[in-house]
Design an enzyme around this catalytic site. Structure first.
Site, short mmCIF file in Angstrom:
data_model
loop_
_atom_site.label_atom_id
_atom_site.label_comp_id
_atom_site.label_asym_id
_atom_site.label_seq_id
_atom_site.Cartn_x
_atom_site.Cartn_y
_atom_site.Cartn_z
N HIS A 70 0.84 -1.20 0.00
CA HIS A 70 0.00 0.00 0.00
C HIS A 70 0.87 1.25 0.00
CE1 HIS A 70 1.15 -0.37 4.22
NE2 HIS A 70 0.81 0.91 4.38
N ASP A 90 0.83 5.27 1.77
CA ASP A 90 0.17 6.05 2.81
C ASP A 90 -0.57 7.22 2.18
OD1 ASP A 90 1.20 4.37 4.73
OD2 ASP A 90 2.89 5.67 5.24
N ARG A 100 6.68 -7.99 16.14
CA ARG A 100 7.29 -6.71 15.78
C ARG A 100 6.40 -5.58 16.26
NH1 ARG A 100 6.94 -3.08 11.18
NH2 ARG A 100 8.96 -2.13 10.72
#
Length: 344
Positions: free
Chosen positions: A224, A226, A290
């Site tokens: 993707h 932002d 993470r």
């Protein structure tokens, strides 16, 4: 004592229910798992991602990084290492809470999400059916503006709020400095485009990506771009971020006391496509979860982005269109919907 103050170390029960499967391969000896994880996280050869020094900003180097990569590492940013470390510790404690408590703790204007990107309602992938894969991520969405009005009862959560306020002030300074330098390099009129980046729109998302035995075929976040002007990421020991460069996916190795700045769709439009909104994704790790913290900043409410390549639009226009795309199509089309055609 509240659940937050009493929170234990990470366990699988703190995950959203859909993430709680614990394959046998994840119960191996912890020392072996740690060694394997380090080997998994660090690529054989880290890509030569541009490095920008905030204290000695070179406009030519900045422009080249924005044009060719859409992202860069930022050093000498002036954020105390202790602040970054405390944020990581508090984020870990928050994520270790039970799933149910996290849902109740983060209510408006804060929010808790899981299984989807933050702009999509949690569980939406499941509602659309099995053909739509779920994102293996959970997170907290924190608008920075209203933080000072919050008065959390729990002392740990109150400390986290204070840390985020301090972090937000640093990131607003960093983002403004970088934006003004980019505008200068693009030869744009700062007075005219100043409202295209507004500190009041800044917010932080704290992400946790659970460990997964099928890490090579399961994604924390799929590819993707932002929607922001700028996104500024603090990632810690565990890697997983990948960026698309020249049609190849490259791993981005975490580096101590270094931020990663990537350009979003708004900056690409502001620059008339001279700068790029970088496509990226997050890969899971087999043995370690993470945690990363990302700051996003946007144009002011009502600020019109004017470009020779796009129809005039506000970020509100863009956001509404993207939310409708996610709801109806299941993916983001984004800037292409605002592109001027040859006949326009």
């Amino acid at each position: 004592m509240s659940e937050l103050s009493n929170s234990a170390e990470h366990n699988f029960e703190s995950y959203p229910p859909i993430f709680r499967r614990r394959p046998e391969s994840q119960t191996q000896n912890i020392d072996t798992a740690f060694t394997d994880a380090i080997n998994d996280d660090v690529p054989d050869s880290d890509p030569a991602i541009p490095v920008i020094d905030l204290q000695c900003l070179n406009l030519d180097s900045l422009g080249e990084a924005c044009r060719d990569w859409g992202l860069f590492r930022l050093v000498n940013h002036g954020i105390p290492p202790a602040l970054l470390s405390h944020l990581q510790d508090h984020a870990s404690k928050l994520f270790s809470l039970s799933f149910e408590f996290k849902q109740s703790l983060f209510s408006s204007p804060l929010s808790y999400f899981w299984g989807t990107p933050a702009l999509t309602p949690s569980g939406a992938a499941l509602q659309r059916g099995p053909q739509k894969s779920i994102s293996w991520v959970e997170g907290f969405n924190v608008p920075l503006g209203p933080l000072s009005q919050l008065e959390p009862e729990d002392p740990v959560f109150a400390s986290f709020r204070l840390l985020l306020e301090e972090y937000g002030k640093h990131l607003a300074r960093v983002a403004t400095t970088i934006f003004e330098a980019m505008v200068m390099k693009l030869n744009l009129n700062l007075v005219e485009v100043k409202s295209n980046l507004s500190e009041s729109t800044g917010y932080v998302r704290i992400y946790r990506y659970p460990l997964h035995s099928m890490a090579n075929s399961t994604w924390g976040l799929d590819a993707h771009t932002d929607s922001s002007v700028l996104s500024i990421l603090s990632q810690y020991e565990v890697g997983g971020l990948e960026v698309l460069k020249d049609n190849k996916w490259l791993q981005v190795k975490p580096m101590s006391n270094t931020l990663l700045v990537n350009l979003g769709d708004m900056m690409q439009a502001i620059s008339n496509d001279e700068y790029k909104s970088v496509e990226h994704r997050v890969k899971l790790n087999k043995h370690r979860e993470r945690i990363s913290i990302c700051y996003f900043v946007f144009p002011d409410e009502g600020s019109v982005i004017r470009s020779s390549k796009y129809k005039p639009f506000t970020y509100s226009d863009f956001r509404a269109r993207v939310q409708e795309e996610l709801k109806t199509l299941g993916f983001k089309v984004g800037l292409r919907n605002f592109k001027l055609t040859q006949t326009s």
